[in-house]
Design an enzyme around this catalytic site. Structure first.
Site, PDB file in Angstrom:
ATOM      1  N   LYS C  81       0.829  -1.079  -0.015  1.00 19.20           N
ATOM      2  CA  LYS C  81       0.005  -0.014   0.076  1.00 19.20           C
ATOM      3  C   LYS C  81       0.989   1.232   0.029  1.00 19.20           C
ATOM      4  O   LYS C  81       2.136   1.393   0.932  1.00 19.20           O
ATOM      5  CB  LYS C  81      -0.786   0.020   1.224  1.00 19.20           C
ATOM      6  CG  LYS C  81      -2.091   1.109   1.223  1.00 19.20           C
ATOM      7  CD  LYS C  81      -2.830   0.948   2.471  1.00 19.20           C
ATOM      8  CE  LYS C  81      -3.846   1.621   2.758  1.00 19.20           C
ATOM      9  NZ  LYS C  81      -4.862   1.780   3.974  1.00 19.20           N
ATOM     10  N   SER C 156      -9.677   1.549   2.936  1.00 19.55           N
ATOM     11  CA  SER C 156      -8.778   2.189   1.987  1.00 19.55           C
ATOM     12  C   SER C 156      -7.605   1.462   1.349  1.00 19.55           C
ATOM     13  O   SER C 156      -7.009   1.888   0.437  1.00 19.55           O
ATOM     14  CB  SER C 156      -7.858   3.271   2.554  1.00 19.55           C
ATOM     15  OG  SER C 156      -7.162   2.842   3.810  1.00 19.55           O
ATOM     16  N   SER C 180      -9.682  -0.674   7.068  1.00 18.47           N
ATOM     17  CA  SER C 180      -9.037  -0.643   5.792  1.00 18.47           C
ATOM     18  C   SER C 180      -8.361  -2.053   5.261  1.00 18.47           C
ATOM     19  O   SER C 180      -7.972  -1.743   4.010  1.00 18.47           O
ATOM     20  CB  SER C 180      -8.265   0.523   5.739  1.00 18.47           C
ATOM     21  OG  SER C 180      -9.032   1.654   5.654  1.00 18.47           O
TER      22      SER C 180
END
Ligand SMILES: [Mg+2]
Ligand SMILES: [Zn+2]
Lengths: 100, 484, 493
Positions: C81, C156, C180
């Protein structure tokens, strides 16, 4: 809970150093107002004598020995700096003395 | 316009100080980059200091130990569990947009610092001593400012007094005392020129007898002992004149300009500050454990003010000398070592010798006490030689000079030079008798009232004995021999 | 087992590379070319690092040829990420304000992966600074759900979940502040673990809400996720909230054995009207509960009475901490600076232009909550509610070993479906409490909707007891919820 005024939105934006366009201020006023309204229930939760949970896991602060490690080379530290004068970072003039 | 002195009869100044002291550590408070002074700009940083994304603070153990020493030395209450909080404001020298500080749970509270003011001890209450990180340094160059972050993250303690200092002299003395104390504890160099000790003053005035505090102004940038006094005096006068002319003091921050000798308002136009303090989620509570506390207590030296009192009460040192001796820990430690080496109660005499002969020699060589060529034991031995009459005070000074210069033991010099004082009455009588006999005209003139000639005979005896004759006995015998 | 490495598991890849069945360079080339083909449409990656991955792969091959051990993850492709800091590789956190920033250091988790031999293929898309639940709030691009490209991958960590689901990496790392990792894992039909707070170092993790953020793995199997968790866990002296405790054998916990395990079902999560729990999700959960029962687990209804307060508490605590954490983005030392004549202008314009609308909203909300005079009513109150929520869990865990809930009220939604910020926030109701209480949680696929969209079940463990949670997760996985289905929306697989 009080509703959010436009002036309040502008004050908070200044405190947070966020430039908001006029329509953003308006949108913010509505959205934040709705969110705060939705959260207003927490006011009636009895939290007398409830210790706030500041950390997710209870622990003491670890202590580090006073040992020096190499610093970042200046060019590496300032690699992404938008405006430099030699090894100094440049910003628009500010009042001497600084904030309180 | 009313005279200032008259206004001061009606009004009383109230001063509170917020003093920042840089702690002497090798690395920064929350990261491992170095803390040296005067390094090239932005050369002492790392991701933490630069406030880079993802960087996290890790607390330096030595900072805690240093702060605890100050806390204990000021009789503060030490919080077993204190907390770091974030103080938010935007400024180019503050990389994260917040300063890691302590807010409602500081490490130390309710302590006091004792000052020596006009020979007496005066106690100033401390509201708190908390830990925080220093910011970087902005320099203003015309239309732009330059930012150097080397100083960012240097550990600070902020010492906050109660608003109960009543004069600029007292404020300046507070600064001197704090300066002396942190150096005494070896937790800071406290060099004001290097910004290692920095003072902000909150100043207000109120009618004498009034309980409520007047509106205060905050004076910033007062970075020398002299300026502390000048800036506060200036501000007291400014406020009194303002009130006298029907005006009102406004709550504001004022910046002291030492060159102009005046302050100017630096009220920011935009907004009131709201620091939005909250406990730093990156830093769990700071817990002071028993072992750390025990180490601090064990290594804490005897403090200046208790020593000031001990020197007077137990050692008979004058207040002035005692104050000088505790001006510096090395000086006081030297004194204590000399007193310890002295077999009797030589405190007062040792103080005299230290403050005249030793400091004289050090000053002449532009050295401090730590560079003294004469160890305390040797000074004590010299003092003993004088006190027991082995040598005269006058010879003592010569011996001091030689011993300081060569490192030879005073007794050895006395022995080698044969300068022991002559106190043998029979020996001195024979010298006195001979000298008076050899100078009949002077003896006759003295006897007929010319007092000044007595010194001539003393001089002759001293010349004969190379200054070794015991002056008391010599005087006595001369009177006997001369018949008056 | 497929001869093409795209869908090999972490465990299998490592085994094959170690055995010399496939060279690491060849493997990484295959993966990189798949990324090139598929990701144009999927949009999971913000940047790939083919050069770095090939260089590291060559080193693994060299070591293997020389008979040296190249690490437990040697040859395993990993996507990160883009809020995990990578030395020398641009890291944006999905925000324009960090565009062009090249970090001078690696996050601890990245260091750990590298030294285990993992091959980092690229940085994945996310909602800006992790603030969002759909990855629609990225300042850079849209990431699609590989099961249905008209739908969001969740967020996310949407890029990390989509990349793993679509076979663009064997595993990935995400971060989880309020769900997330778990929510996009559920939406993309993969496994995601949020460890106990403090289990994994946050050093080098671009902070959203410091007291809630944790890094965790996303993978296609429970065991794979456990293996990755094993590698990234452990004490880090550079993170003062990192726990100094031994790391249990996570990788060996995926036994599928739940005999005698007491599984708690918090009634507040199943109540009608609780976040308008979708009936297909409910049915999938009920089927799972029954099957676990059949495998010898006991299921017990428990109560977490303060559940409804988790959302407001979270949406006060997280924005408050975020408003503070994001103060550093000012265009002075790094990142984008706006043209400005004075300093105030410089701050306001750089931040005004650099942050997207959701980030601004949260900074505003957080600043509001921390102001003096409001602190007690908001931030402190929310932190007290956190204590109440934590107490609920403590109480429940006196009766059960692990909790089972839906991960999300619904399956993946369509782009722009959540019209107001509040609508978006309400989708997080099942995942938030876990972060507030610091507990480990994971999402495991339990089935597909009639439309072919994955459904996830959430397990919440006791603090530090990821092992029991993983064991339960592997039992659920063994029920075969997804059958042999693979994402069909993209890549022509
Ligand atoms: Mg202050
Ligand atoms: Zn301060």
């Amino acid at each position: 809970m009080p509703t959010l005024t436009r002036k309040e939105v502008e004050e908070i934006a200044l405190l947070a150093r966020l430039h908001l366009e006029s329509e953003e201020v308006e949108a913010m006023q509505g959205e934040l107002g709705a969110i705060l309204e939705h959260f207003s229930g927490i006011a009636s939760v009895d939290t007398t004598d409830v210790v706030p949970m500041t950390h997710a896991v209870p622990m003491d602060l670890p202590l580090r020995n006073d040992v020096v490690l190499p610093s970042l080379p200046t060019d590496e530290a300032l690699r992404g700096t938008p405006k430099r004068d030699g090894d100094l970072i440049v910003v628009p003039a500010i009042l001497p003395g600084g904030p309180e | 316009m009313t005279e200032l002195a008259q206004l001061l009869e009606d009004y009383e100044p109230v001063i509170g100080l917020e003093v920042h002291v840089q702690l002497a550590t090798r690395s920064k408070i929350f990261s491992s980059s170095a803390t040296a002074f005067g390094a090239p700009p932005n050369s002492l940083t790392d991701p933490v200091v630069m406030g880079m994304p993802g960087a996290l603070p890790v607390f330096n153990r030595t900072v805690l130990e240093h702060a605890l020493k100050l806390g204990v030395a000021t009789s503060s209450q030490i919080r077993a569990k204190s907390r770091f909080a974030r103080k938010h404001y935007f400024y180019p020298d503050l990389p994260k947009g917040y300063q890691i500080s302590q807010f409602d749970e500081p490490l130390c509270e309710n302590g006091h610092l004792d000052l020596i003011l006009n020979g007496a001890v005066k106690r100033v209450k401390l509201q708190r001593i908390h830990l925080e990180e220093d910011a970087g340094k902005n320099t203003h160059v015309g239309a732009v400012s330059h930012v150097d972050l080397n100083r960012a993250g240097i550990p600070l303690v902020e010492v906050v007094t109660a608003p109960e200092i009543t004069s600029s002299e007292e404020a300046a003395e507070f600064m001197r005392s704090l300066h002396r104390l942190v150096r005494w504890l070896e937790i800071s160099e406290a060099d004001m020129e290097k910004g290692q000790l920095r003072c902000d003053a909150n100043v207000s005035v109120r009618l004498r007898g009034e309980d409520r505090l007047g509106t205060r102004t905050e004076l910033k940038n007062i970075n020398s002992f002299k300026f502390v006094q000048n800036a506060i005096d200036h501000e007291i006068a400014r406020q009194l004149r303002l009130i006298d002319s029907g005006g009102r003091v406004e709550r504001e921050t004022r910046l002291w300009d030492a060159v102009a000798g005046q302050s100017a308002s630096m009220r920011s136009k935009e907004e009131v500050n709201d620091y939005r303090y909250f406990p730093d989620p990156d830093l769990p509570p700071l817990v002071v454990d028993g072992a750390t506390m025990a180490t601090v207590l064990r290594t804490l030296p005897e403090l200046p003010v208790p020593r000031f009192e001990r020197y007077q009460k137990l050692l008979g040192v004058s207040a002035d000398d005692a104050r000088t001796l505790v001006g510096d820990r090395a000086l006081a430690d030297y004194f204590d070592a000399a007193v310890k080496a002295h077999p009797g109660e030589g405190g007062r005499t040792i103080a005299n010798w230290m403050l005249t002969e030793l400091l004289g020699a050090l000053n002449a060589a532009n050295q401090d006490i730590s560079q003294s060529a004469m160890p305390p034991e040797r000074l004590a031995a010299l003092v003993v030689l004088v006190e027991t009459g082995v040598i005269s005070g006058k010879i003592g000074k010569e011996i001091f000079e030689e011993s300081y210069r060569t490192g030879e033991e005073p007794a050895a010099i006395v022995e080698r030079r044969g300068v022991q004082q002559i106190s043998d009455e029979a020996m001195l009588w024979s010298i006195v008798d001979r000298i008076v006999g050899a100078n009949p005209r002077q003896a006759q003139e003295f006897q007929s009232g010319k007092d000044g000639l007595f010194g001539f005979f003393v001089g002759q005896v001293m010349k004969e004995t190379q200054g070794r004759a015991n002056p008391v006995i010599t005087t006595d015998l001369l009177h006997k021999r001369l018949g008056r | 087992m497929s001869t093409s490495p795209e869908f090999w598991t972490v465990a299998d890849t490592a085994k094959r590379v170690a055995a010399g069945e496939i060279g690491a360079v060849r493997l990484v080339d295959t993966m990189l070319s798949r990324i090139t083909n598929v990701d144009r449409e999927l949009g999971a990656f913000l940047a790939t690092d083919g050069e770095g991955a090939r260089r590291d792969a060559a080193e693994i091959d060299r070591k293997r040829t020389a008979g040296q051990f190249a690490g437990p993850l040697a040859g395993v492709t990993i996507a990160l990420k883009d809020n995990l800091v990578t030395k020398g590789v641009a890291t944006t956190a999905g925000s324009k304000i960090l565009q062009g920033w090249i970090p001078p250091y690696d996050a601890t988790v990245v260091e750990k992966l590298r030294s285990a031999g993992a091959l980092i293929v690229g940085k994945t898309n996310l909602d800006e600074f992790g603030m969002g639940s759909s990855t629609e709030r990225s300042a850079y691009k849209k990431t699609r759900n590989p099961w249905d490209t008209s739908r969001v991958p969740g967020g996310s960590s949407g890029g990390s979940a989509a990349a793993v689901a679509a076979g663009l990496a064997a595993g990935s790392l995400g971060t989880d502040t309020g769900g997330s990792i778990r929510q996009p894992a559920a939406f993309c039909g993969v496994v995601g673990i949020k460890p106990t707070y403090g289990r994994v170092s946050r050093y080098g993790v671009i902070a959203f809400a410091s007291s809630l953020d944790q890094v965790g793995p996303i993978a296609r199997t429970v065991q794979d996720a456990a293996i990755l968790l094993q590698v990234i866990s452990g004490h880090d002296p550079r993170d003062s909230t990192s726990l100094d405790l031994p790391i249990p054998a996570f990788a060996e916990a995926a036994t599928g054995d739940v005999k005698g395990m007491k599984i708690g079902l918090p009634k507040e999560y199943f109540q009608p009207g609780s976040g308008s729990l979708d009936s297909e999700v409910r049915t999938a959960l009920e089927r799972t509960i029954k099957a676990l029962h059949d495998k010898g687990a006991t299921t017990v209804e428990v109560s977490l009475p303060h559940t409804s307060l988790a959302l407001p508490a979270y949406y006060i605590v997280a924005p408050a901490e975020a408003s503070s954490n994001l103060s550093r983005y000012d265009g002075i030392r790094y990142g984008k600076r706006a043209e400005a004549s004075d300093l105030l202008d410089l701050y306001c314009k750089s931040r005004g232009a650099g942050f997207g609308p959701e980030v601004k909203r949260r900074i505003m909300l957080g600043t509001y909550a921390l102001r003096s005079g409001y602190y007690d009513a908001y931030y402190k109150k929310a932190q007290q509610i956190r204590t109440l929520i934590k107490n609920d869990f403590d109480e429940a865990f006196t009766k059960v070993d692990v909790l089972l809930t839906p991960t999300t009220p619904t399956s993946a939604f369509r782009f722009n479906a959540r019209a107001t910020p509040l609508d978006m926030y309400l989708g997080d109701i099942f995942t938030l409490a876990c972060n507030l209480a610091g507990l480990p949680g994971m999402s495991v696929p339990v089935g597909l909707t009639a439309d072919g969209l994955p459904i996830g079940a959430q397990l919440i463990g006791k603090a530090l007891d990821e092992v029991t949670m993983i064991r339960a997760g592997s039992a659920i996985e063994a029920l075969g919820g997804l059958g042999d289905k693979r994402p069909s929306g993209i890549g022509g697989i």
